[in-house]
Design a protein around this motif. Sequence first.
Motif, PDB file in Angstrom:
ATOM      1  N   ALA A 161       0.970  -1.334   0.118  1.00 27.79           N
ATOM      2  CA  ALA A 161       0.042  -0.406  -0.027  1.00 27.79           C
ATOM      3  C   ALA A 161       0.652   1.004  -0.115  1.00 27.79           C
ATOM      4  O   ALA A 161       0.026   2.362  -0.280  1.00 27.79           O
ATOM      5  N   LEU A 162       2.788   1.132   0.435  1.00 29.90           N
ATOM      6  CA  LEU A 162       3.028   2.109   1.160  1.00 29.90           C
ATOM      7  C   LEU A 162       3.017   3.323  -0.596  1.00 29.90           C
ATOM      8  O   LEU A 162       3.303   4.321  -0.984  1.00 29.90           O
ATOM      9  N   GLN A 163       3.765   2.173  -1.758  1.00 31.45           N
ATOM     10  CA  GLN A 163       3.176   2.823  -3.088  1.00 31.45           C
ATOM     11  C   GLN A 163       2.496   4.030  -3.236  1.00 31.45           C
ATOM     12  O   GLN A 163       2.589   5.101  -3.852  1.00 31.45           O
ATOM     13  N   ALA A 164       1.053   3.446  -2.898  1.00 33.52           N
ATOM     14  CA  ALA A 164       0.440   4.096  -3.849  1.00 33.52           C
ATOM     15  C   ALA A 164       0.051   5.537  -2.498  1.00 33.52           C
ATOM     16  O   ALA A 164      -0.336   6.724  -2.605  1.00 33.52           O
ATOM     17  N   LEU A 165       0.149   5.280  -0.939  1.00 31.87           N
ATOM     18  CA  LEU A 165      -0.113   6.043  -0.157  1.00 31.87           C
ATOM     19  C   LEU A 165      -0.162   6.630  -0.295  1.00 31.87           C
ATOM     20  O   LEU A 165       0.015   8.711  -0.378  1.00 31.87           O
ATOM     21  N   VAL A 166       2.274   7.243  -0.875  1.00 31.25           N
ATOM     22  CA  VAL A 166       2.881   8.073  -1.134  1.00 31.25           C
ATOM     23  C   VAL A 166       2.483   8.651  -3.063  1.00 31.25           C
ATOM     24  O   VAL A 166       3.548   9.504  -3.096  1.00 31.25           O
ATOM     25  N   GLY A 167       1.891   8.231  -3.347  1.00 33.55           N
ATOM     26  CA  GLY A 167       1.549   8.991  -4.529  1.00 33.55           C
ATOM     27  C   GLY A 167       2.608   8.892  -5.537  1.00 33.55           C
ATOM     28  O   GLY A 167       2.754   9.582  -6.717  1.00 33.55           O
ATOM     29  N   ALA A 185       5.622  14.865   2.837  1.00 31.48           N
ATOM     30  CA  ALA A 185       5.440  14.642   4.184  1.00 31.48           C
ATOM     31  C   ALA A 185       4.672  13.133   4.460  1.00 31.48           C
ATOM     32  O   ALA A 185       5.286  12.420   5.464  1.00 31.48           O
ATOM     33  N   ARG A 186       3.969  12.743   3.695  1.00 31.87           N
ATOM     34  CA  ARG A 186       3.371  11.327   3.809  1.00 31.87           C
ATOM     35  C   ARG A 186       4.659  10.307   3.493  1.00 31.87           C
ATOM     36  O   ARG A 186       4.562   9.240   3.540  1.00 31.87           O
ATOM     37  N   LEU A 187       5.933  10.989   2.545  1.00 31.59           N
ATOM     38  CA  LEU A 187       7.098   9.336   2.080  1.00 31.59           C
ATOM     39  C   LEU A 187       7.012   9.430   3.489  1.00 31.59           C
ATOM     40  O   LEU A 187       8.001   7.859   3.533  1.00 31.59           O
ATOM     41  N   LEU A 188       7.615  10.236   4.282  1.00 30.06           N
ATOM     42  CA  LEU A 188       7.923  10.242   5.719  1.00 30.06           C
ATOM     43  C   LEU A 188       7.633   9.206   6.739  1.00 30.06           C
ATOM     44  O   LEU A 188       7.707   8.084   7.735  1.00 30.06           O
ATOM     45  N   ILE A 189       5.883   9.893   6.529  1.00 28.15           N
ATOM     46  CA  ILE A 189       5.436   9.077   8.115  1.00 28.15           C
ATOM     47  C   ILE A 189       4.719   7.765   7.837  1.00 28.15           C
ATOM     48  O   ILE A 189       5.100   7.303   8.582  1.00 28.15           O
ATOM     49  N   PHE A 190       4.644   7.468   6.610  1.00 31.07           N
ATOM     50  CA  PHE A 190       3.598   6.213   6.084  1.00 31.07           C
ATOM     51  C   PHE A 190       5.033   4.986   6.382  1.00 31.07           C
ATOM     52  O   PHE A 190       5.047   3.508   6.596  1.00 31.07           O
ATOM     53  N   SER A 191       6.514   5.312   6.096  1.00 28.66           N
ATOM     54  CA  SER A 191       7.585   4.222   5.840  1.00 28.66           C
ATOM     55  C   SER A 191       7.899   4.757   7.288  1.00 28.66           C
ATOM     56  O   SER A 191       8.378   3.438   7.465  1.00 28.66           O
ATOM     57  N   ALA A 192       7.473   5.991   8.022  1.00 28.05           N
ATOM     58  CA  ALA A 192       8.436   5.712   9.299  1.00 28.05           C
ATOM     59  C   ALA A 192       7.354   4.109  10.529  1.00 28.05           C
ATOM     60  O   ALA A 192       7.540   3.739  11.012  1.00 28.05           O
ATOM     61  N   VAL A 193       5.770   4.469  10.089  1.00 23.73           N
ATOM     62  CA  VAL A 193       4.854   3.879  10.419  1.00 23.73           C
ATOM     63  C   VAL A 193       5.139   2.099  10.105  1.00 23.73           C
ATOM     64  O   VAL A 193       5.382   1.665  10.676  1.00 23.73           O
ATOM     65  N   LEU A 194       6.025   1.848   9.156  1.00 21.22           N
ATOM     66  CA  LEU A 194       5.940   0.748   8.092  1.00 21.22           C
ATOM     67  C   LEU A 194       7.190   0.348   9.049  1.00 21.22           C
ATOM     68  O   LEU A 194       6.889  -0.642   9.444  1.00 21.22           O
ATOM     69  N   VAL A 195       8.223   1.133   9.456  1.00 18.00           N
ATOM     70  CA  VAL A 195       9.521   0.695   9.993  1.00 18.00           C
ATOM     71  C   VAL A 195       8.950   0.232  11.373  1.00 18.00           C
ATOM     72  O   VAL A 195       9.387  -0.180  12.092  1.00 18.00           O
ATOM     73  N   SER A 196       8.352   1.145  11.958  1.00 17.69           N
ATOM     74  CA  SER A 196       8.012   0.918  13.711  1.00 17.69           C
ATOM     75  C   SER A 196       7.533  -0.124  14.255  1.00 17.69           C
ATOM     76  O   SER A 196       7.548  -0.612  14.933  1.00 17.69           O
ATOM     77  N   VAL A 197       6.063  -0.377  12.855  1.00 18.02           N
ATOM     78  CA  VAL A 197       5.224  -0.766  13.814  1.00 18.02           C
ATOM     79  C   VAL A 197       5.821  -2.549  12.953  1.00 18.02           C
ATOM     80  O   VAL A 197       5.060  -3.680  13.553  1.00 18.02           O
ATOM     81  N   PHE A 198       5.572  -2.529  11.472  1.00 18.48           N
ATOM     82  CA  PHE A 198       5.538  -3.653  11.041  1.00 18.48           C
ATOM     83  C   PHE A 198       7.670  -4.592  10.686  1.00 18.48           C
ATOM     84  O   PHE A 198       7.541  -6.024  11.398  1.00 18.48           O
ATOM     85  N   VAL A 199       8.470  -3.578  11.168  1.00 18.75           N
ATOM     86  CA  VAL A 199       9.890  -4.322  11.230  1.00 18.75           C
ATOM     87  C   VAL A 199      10.567  -3.124  12.413  1.00 18.75           C
ATOM     88  O   VAL A 199      11.113  -2.249  12.033  1.00 18.75           O
ATOM     89  N   PRO A 200      10.705  -3.891  13.457  1.00 18.79           N
ATOM     90  CA  PRO A 200      10.970  -3.100  14.977  1.00 18.79           C
ATOM     91  C   PRO A 200      11.938  -3.664  15.173  1.00 18.79           C
ATOM     92  O   PRO A 200      12.459  -2.441  16.287  1.00 18.79           O
ATOM     93  N   TRP A 201      12.884  -5.055  14.389  1.00 17.54           N
ATOM     94  CA  TRP A 201      14.481  -5.194  15.340  1.00 17.54           C
ATOM     95  C   TRP A 201      15.246  -4.641  14.552  1.00 17.54           C
ATOM     96  O   TRP A 201      15.553  -3.893  13.016  1.00 17.54           O
ATOM     97  N   PRO A 202      16.719  -4.584  15.128  1.00 18.02           N
ATOM     98  CA  PRO A 202      16.424  -4.786  16.480  1.00 18.02           C
ATOM     99  C   PRO A 202      16.355  -4.224  18.083  1.00 18.02           C
ATOM    100  O   PRO A 202      16.057  -2.473  16.769  1.00 18.02           O
ATOM    101  N   HIS A 203      15.859  -4.224  18.622  1.00 14.38           N
ATOM    102  CA  HIS A 203      15.194  -3.287  19.575  1.00 14.38           C
ATOM    103  C   HIS A 203      16.380  -2.898  20.309  1.00 14.38           C
ATOM    104  O   HIS A 203      17.242  -3.807  20.788  1.00 14.38           O
ATOM    105  N   VAL A 204      16.827  -1.769  20.712  1.00  7.87           N
ATOM    106  CA  VAL A 204      17.809  -0.773  20.896  1.00  7.87           C
ATOM    107  C   VAL A 204      16.891   0.290  22.140  1.00  7.87           C
ATOM    108  O   VAL A 204      16.321   0.781  21.947  1.00  7.87           O
ATOM    109  N   GLY A 205      17.620  -0.205  23.388  1.00  6.30           N
ATOM    110  CA  GLY A 205      17.020   0.983  24.289  1.00  6.30           C
ATOM    111  C   GLY A 205      17.102   2.239  24.322  1.00  6.30           C
ATOM    112  O   GLY A 205      16.187   3.120  24.747  1.00  6.30           O
ATOM    113  N   ILE A 206      18.263   2.755  23.995  1.00  5.34           N
ATOM    114  CA  ILE A 206      18.361   4.560  23.421  1.00  5.34           C
ATOM    115  C   ILE A 206      17.563   4.734  22.554  1.00  5.34           C
ATOM    116  O   ILE A 206      17.499   4.103  21.636  1.00  5.34           O
TER     117      ILE A 206
END
Lengths: 151, 302, 573
Positions: free
Chosen positions: B183-189, B224-245
């Motif tokens: 969906a990302l491709q279409a979300l960022v137009g 901004a949509r470019l960054l917002i949706f890729s940030a969601v994709l990365v944070s929610v679906f590809v959160p690894w590796p977890h770093v505490g800092i």
Amino acid sequence: MIISKLKEALICLKAGRVTLPYPFAPHDPEDGFHGRVVVDAEKCVGCGGCAEVCPPRCIEVTDPSPEKRVLEFFLERCTYCARCAEVCPEDAVIVTKEFETATNDLEDMHMRVEVFMSTCRRCGRCYEPPTPLDRMMVTGFRPPTGESEGA
Amino acid sequence: MAITVLEIVLSLVILIGLAPLAEGLLRKFKAIIHSRQGPPIIQPYLDIAKLLVKEDLAPTDNWVWRMAPALCLGATVVVALLTPIGGAPAFGFGGDIIVFVYFATLSVVAIILAAFASGNPYAYVGGSREMMMALSVEPVMAIALFVAAIKAHTLTFGGILSHSATSEPSISMAVAGIAFLLALQALVGKLPFDIAEADQEIMGGPFIERSGPGLALFRWAMHARLLIFSAVLVSVFVPWPHVGIRGLSILLTLAKMGVFLTLVGLVDVVNPRLRIDQSMGYYARIVVFVSIGALALAIVGH
Amino acid sequence: MTSAELIRRRRQDVGPAIESVSEPVPGKVRMAVAPGAVVSVAKALYRDHGARFLVTAGIDSREGGNGFEVDHIFSLDKDKIFFILRTSAAAEEPEVPAITPEVPAAAWAERELQDLLGVRVEGLPDGRRLILPDDWPEGVHPLRKDMKYGDWPPLGDENAEESYPWKQAPEGTSTVVIGPYFPVLEEPTQLRLFVDGERVIDCDYRGFYNHRAIEKMGDSELTYNEIPFVSERICGICGFIHSSCYCETAEEAMGIRAPRRARYIRSLMLEIERIHSHLLWTGIAGHILGFDTVLMQTWRMREPLMWLCEKITGNRQTYGMHIIGGVRRDISEECYPEILAVVGKIEQEWIQFYDAVQGDTTLKARLVGVGMLPEETAKEIAVLGPTARGSNWDIDARADHPYAAYDEVPIRVITHPDCDNWARVVVRLEEVLESVRWVREGLKQMPDGPIMASDIPEEVPAGQWGVCTVEAPRGEAIHYVLTGGDNRPDRWRVRAPTYNNLQALPSMIKGETIADVPIILGSMDPCFSCTERVEVVNVRSGEAERLDYQELLARSRAATERLRGRRGGRPWQ
């Protein structure tokens, strides 16, 4: 489908960057390029052959006085066909490689050549030198009729 | 409190402030594939700055027309505040996922409304295409996020992120992640789905009558949509590796976003634009079912 | 069938109506018939002999006492015959019967005849103006000899509403106006699409916004040897085709032929031009689809070829190589390896590119099955070039009416049976490879010798004629020259391929979506230089903008006035 997309990407990447840093680096055209024409006033005999064959008719020949013939080149209309150089019997028209002719001042594109003609003692008019015209061997030669002026 | 303010500023700087830079980098990437020099990477900033000082020509006095750019960018700013960047979003609260989806849609609605208000036939066509794209793509995003919410038993991004930090990767999340990526491709137009704008067909569609500051705000929102949706994709679906800092996790997130945006750019350069019926078919028949499959898997507990 | 046989058959049909028959060159027949018989002869040619309609040329012969002469030019491709069907009309209130009802391809040509020569065509289904602007006064016809080049008619009523009788939009549709200025139409033309949602129900066309009056210039201002340079400027891409075609035609009319080496050089440059034109087109087609990578890469491949052209001819485009009787520059032996290297590199990259796009499903999704032009429709409209060959119709002037060196080094005609956008793409992609093969073969067989004919006549007698076709990248261009006195043609008729191809557009876009219209239009490689008009009148679309029309009109008129004033009434300066 993916394979064809990869092939496309490969074609692109293989080429690398191809655009040249022009105008910051010079890019000279090949020999034989048709650039701006210049006239060697020393050689010009004022036959007017160039004006006769010029397809966009950007060369004007006038005789302000019996001894003087003026050739004016309005190069903003030049199409760079080099016909003038081809027919010039004295090789007075030289095709240069200059192509950067953009200008804010149209006068830059005007060229004026004054040729002093020897005159006939009896009638006082210019000799029309017959030899260069004979040498031109141009079909399509047509004296200006002037009928369409101001039409 | 000070930390919250810092988080807010950070979100805005990254997701809104750096958005034109992301677009600039994408353009440069495209130029490399095209074998040419490309514009300077700050070109989108220059474009926006130029547009902001230019005259705003309006074909109509309609207030929807006048409000739309501010509405679009405003909604995008709200979305940015709700976007997780490797950690809980700056403005996170209970149910923030739903608000995120709503506001993300609102920015598109603003574009559509302005298009219809302009009265231009091309804008009409563009507006209706934008609407059809939104109707087929936004559900995919919503369902994918909902899968994550089911897995984490929470409707907050913060909850999802802390859940993923403690749990193993699951099949349903992977499938939902794929659906979100598609969906990302279409979300960022981007191509092949920049159908609504389609310069060569309908001359910019919804934005055809836009000029000056209005266009600048729309452009900025689109970047901004470019960054917002890729940030969601990365944070929610590809959160690894977890770093505490926190700082390191933001940098890591940005790096991963860069990878996905490169992928978006690559797809963009090797595809022609699809027709609206073809892309509707693609999303409504294939991608939606991928996301619904993920939902089913999540419900049965995989 | 031979031309003698063809003439005999026509004599059987309409014997007494035939006024004269001439065949100055074998295979080029001109038959003058009485106006009453013109339709039946045209019908017989088209229906019984499968002749292809090329163009109509109207001639103002009132000075010679012959009223107006109207020449319908047909081609019998497989028999290698050009057949010119001549009829005449009275000097006062001229009128000829329309052949369009029997030969649909003649629609535009007859409308043009009516516009530019004022010969009323009786029975024309669509008699609207084709070329003249909306505010051009009635009864003024630019190609008549009593109108001098540079004359301007009194302008029409400035306060008149937009007067072009556009087709009414069908019930339940809205109108989307494409053009006169539109991003993917590099040149001005206007299409009105009547759409239902995204689907195109019907359309109407108005073009010729930028008419340059080149034919008028040719028969009233220029000399024989100036026309090659002007004809080259008919099109910015395929200029060499027009100058070749003119030179071949004029040489035929004068009874001379260029030397062999000159003909090889002509063919060589024509094929090089075809390669770079097809590369350019492929890029534009990609750009229309938003696939800019194709645009950038094909144009990158094309660039070395353009530099090669610059090296061979002195100019990157509009080479100025032609002159009646031969070519102006020879190609030196040292240049051969470079030519081979450049086309070899293009061939190598083109094969890779062809291979990549063949498997590209997203690209095919936009092209396969879109913009259908069935073979029968193609033949009825008489489309040309890759547009025809993509509809499985094997016409190619290089094979059917060989000119330059194609009689010695033949070309393979490439067709595709699918009749859609993809078929037209494939035809062009393969033609590039075929042209590369020709360049190699042509260079190998290039003879030595002079490049200018030595038997150019000093004076060209009036009343001779010649007709030739040359296969441009877009289709076949035709030139028809009638010699006149005063060292210039009496009539020089040009028809470029887009003139025919554009007439197929309505049938190609009906039922498709708006999104497909640009690529369907693009798939025929339109070149609007082929369609021209005299002054700029800007018509903007939509109700809201209707008010601006008057102002734009006034402004453009003021600008025209200014230009006229500055140029002292000599519009060619």
